[in-house]
Scaffold this active site. Structure first.
Site, short mmCIF file in Angstrom:
data_model
loop_
_atom_site.label_atom_id
_atom_site.label_comp_id
_atom_site.label_asym_id
_atom_site.label_seq_id
_atom_site.Cartn_x
_atom_site.Cartn_y
_atom_site.Cartn_z
N SER A 156 0.78 -1.55 -0.28
CA SER A 156 0.05 -0.43 0.36
C SER A 156 0.97 1.18 0.27
CB SER A 156 -1.12 -0.14 0.97
OG SER A 156 -1.72 1.40 1.51
N TYR A 169 -2.72 -1.15 10.10
CA TYR A 169 -2.59 -1.23 9.24
C TYR A 169 -0.77 -0.71 8.08
CZ TYR A 169 -4.40 -1.41 3.56
OH TYR A 169 -4.08 -1.20 2.33
N1 LIG Z 1 -8.81 -1.66 -2.03
C1 LIG Z 1 -7.80 -0.23 -2.42
O1 LIG Z 1 -8.63 1.05 -2.50
C2 LIG Z 1 -5.74 -0.79 -1.62
C3 LIG Z 1 -5.25 -0.11 -1.73
C4 LIG Z 1 -4.26 -0.38 -0.96
C5 LIG Z 1 -3.28 -1.75 -0.86
N2 LIG Z 1 -5.14 -2.29 -0.78
C6 LIG Z 1 -4.41 -3.88 -0.73
O2 LIG Z 1 -5.04 -5.07 -0.90
C7 LIG Z 1 -5.98 -5.75 -0.66
C8 LIG Z 1 -7.02 -6.28 -1.56
O3 LIG Z 1 -8.08 -5.08 -0.74
P1 LIG Z 1 -8.66 -5.05 -1.38
O4 LIG Z 1 -9.22 -3.62 -1.23
O5 LIG Z 1 -9.52 -5.73 -2.24
O6 LIG Z 1 -10.45 -5.09 -0.73
P2 LIG Z 1 -11.33 -5.94 0.17
O7 LIG Z 1 -12.42 -6.21 -0.97
O8 LIG Z 1 -12.04 -5.75 1.25
O9 LIG Z 1 -11.09 -7.52 0.14
C9 LIG Z 1 -9.71 -8.32 1.58
C10 LIG Z 1 -9.86 -9.62 1.01
O10 LIG Z 1 -9.87 -10.73 2.56
C11 LIG Z 1 -10.19 -10.99 2.61
N3 LIG Z 1 -9.51 -11.96 3.67
C12 LIG Z 1 -9.94 -10.56 5.12
N4 LIG Z 1 -9.30 -10.52 6.32
C13 LIG Z 1 -8.69 -12.61 5.86
C14 LIG Z 1 -8.80 -13.75 6.83
N5 LIG Z 1 -8.78 -12.74 8.16
N6 LIG Z 1 -8.80 -14.55 6.79
C15 LIG Z 1 -8.92 -14.38 5.00
N7 LIG Z 1 -8.84 -13.83 3.95
C16 LIG Z 1 -9.38 -12.94 4.71
C17 LIG Z 1 -11.29 -11.07 2.33
O11 LIG Z 1 -12.35 -12.36 2.64
P3 LIG Z 1 -14.26 -12.00 2.45
O12 LIG Z 1 -14.56 -10.96 1.99
O13 LIG Z 1 -14.15 -12.94 3.76
O14 LIG Z 1 -13.90 -10.47 4.23
C18 LIG Z 1 -11.51 -10.46 0.45
O15 LIG Z 1 -11.66 -11.80 0.47
C19 LIG Z 1 -5.86 -5.69 0.51
O16 LIG Z 1 -3.84 -6.22 0.73
C20 LIG Z 1 -4.88 -4.77 0.91
O17 LIG Z 1 -4.54 -3.82 1.93
C21 LIG Z 1 -6.22 -1.47 -1.22
#
Ligand SMILES: NC(=O)c1ccc[n+]([C@@H]2O[C@H](COP(=O)([O-])OP(=O)(O)OC[C@H]3O[C@@H](n4cnc5c(N)ncnc54)[C@H](OP(=O)(O)O)[C@@H]3O)[C@@H](O)[C@H]2O)c1
Length: 253
Positions: A156, A169
């Site tokens: 991130s 985070y």
């Molecule tokens: N979106 C952004 O703008 C952004 C920016 C920078 C970095 N990121 C990073 O990108 C990655 C994906 O983020 P996203 O935005 O796609 O988030 P998201 O939509 O919240 O998806 C997160 C995923 O992680 C899974 N997860 C959460 N806790 C878990 C656990 N304890 N064990 C196993 N799986 C777990 C969730 O499962 P469930 O659906 O079952 O809860 C979901 O499939 C993350 O690492 C985040 O930090 C995102």
């Protein structure tokens, strides 16, 4: 930093490859799992909500892509024996791994350090860093069985430059960056395993909406739109590239 925002992935880019995606049930992980499958990979869908993984499984089958596998695992509660068992099962089923996209993560809370709950801090570190570290430790032998393996760890912008109130985070993502560097250097000369970090940038997902509730989601790129760098790093064109940091989106003008 080299940019691959416009990388064009061929339809058979990942043909014959076995790729594990964590957090494959939603958001960016779901899009990456579908994308990797559409490029020929056999994708192992790891996550904590089985119904979501089953939906992605069905979508992959509907694409006519290689049959995926589901591996339910919750990083919050899993411990070392669970990861050893995971490595044993994947070895028995597949014999090797050609890629891991570690993407699962939680936001925790955006709040000042002095008020940050120690329990929540530990949960965020467990899910975003400690659990995935144990998983990767256990999976190294499977990755070493591959002729060309790629590990992508999701970072991130707050994991590269700290930001007020982002607490556990941000620190968990700094730790992920450190793990990638240690792992990349350890494996560089003794294996075909490369390890890099990838910052998705602001992307239209539930996590982003939680972090920025007042933002218009339509102003953000979708998970599908940021996939080119995910393809570049997972496929053979990035062979030999290791220990580096990547962004999935150009910086905002
Ligand atoms: N979106 C952004 O703008 C952004 C920016 C920078 C970095 N990121 C990073 O990108 C990655 C994906 O983020 P996203 O935005 O796609 O988030 P998201 O939509 O919240 O998806 C997160 C995923 O992680 C899974 N997860 C959460 N806790 C878990 C656990 N304890 N064990 C196993 N799986 C777990 C969730 O499962 P469930 O659906 O079952 O809860 C979901 O499939 C993350 O690492 C985040 O930090 C995102």
């Amino acid at each position: 930093m080299q940019c691959y925002f416009d990388y064009q992935a061929t339809n058979d880019l990942l043909k014959g490859r076995i790729v594990l995606v964590t957090g494959a049930g939603d958001g960016i992980g779901r899009a990456a799992a579908l994308g990797y499958a559409s490029k020929g990979a056999t994708v192992i869908l790891l996550g904590r909500t089985i119904s979501k993984l089953e939906s992605v499984y069905d979508e992959i089958e509907a694409l006519g892509a290689p049959e995926p596998a589901i591996y339910p695992l919750n990083f919050e509660g899993a411990s070392w024996p669970d990861y050893q068992q995971m490595a044993d099962r994947l070895y028995d089923e597949f014999g090797r791994l050609d890629g891991v996209l570690h993407n699962a993560g939680i936001l925790g809370k955006i709040t000042p350090l002095q008020g940050y709950s120690p329990t929540l801090w530990q949960e965020v570190m467990q899910v975003n860093f400690n659990g995935p570290t144990m998983m990767l430790q256990a999976l190294i032998p499977l990755l070493q069985e591959s002729e060309d393996a790629s590990v992508i760890l999701t970072s991130s912008s707050v994991g590269r430059k700290g930001r007020a109130f982002w607490g556990a985070y941000a620190c968990s993502k700094f730790a992920v960056e450190g793990l990638a560097q240690v792992m990349a250097e350890e494996l560089e000369n003794i294996s075909n395993v490369r390890v890099n970090t990838l910052n998705p940038g602001a992307t239209r997902t539930q996590m982003r909406a939680k972090a920025y509730p007042g933002e218009n989601p339509a102003s953000l790129r979708t998970p599908e739109e940021i996939l080119p760098t995910y393809y570049y790093l997972m496929g053979p064109d990035s062979k030999g590239v290791t220990g580096q940091q990547f962004d999935a989106q150009p910086p905002k003008a």
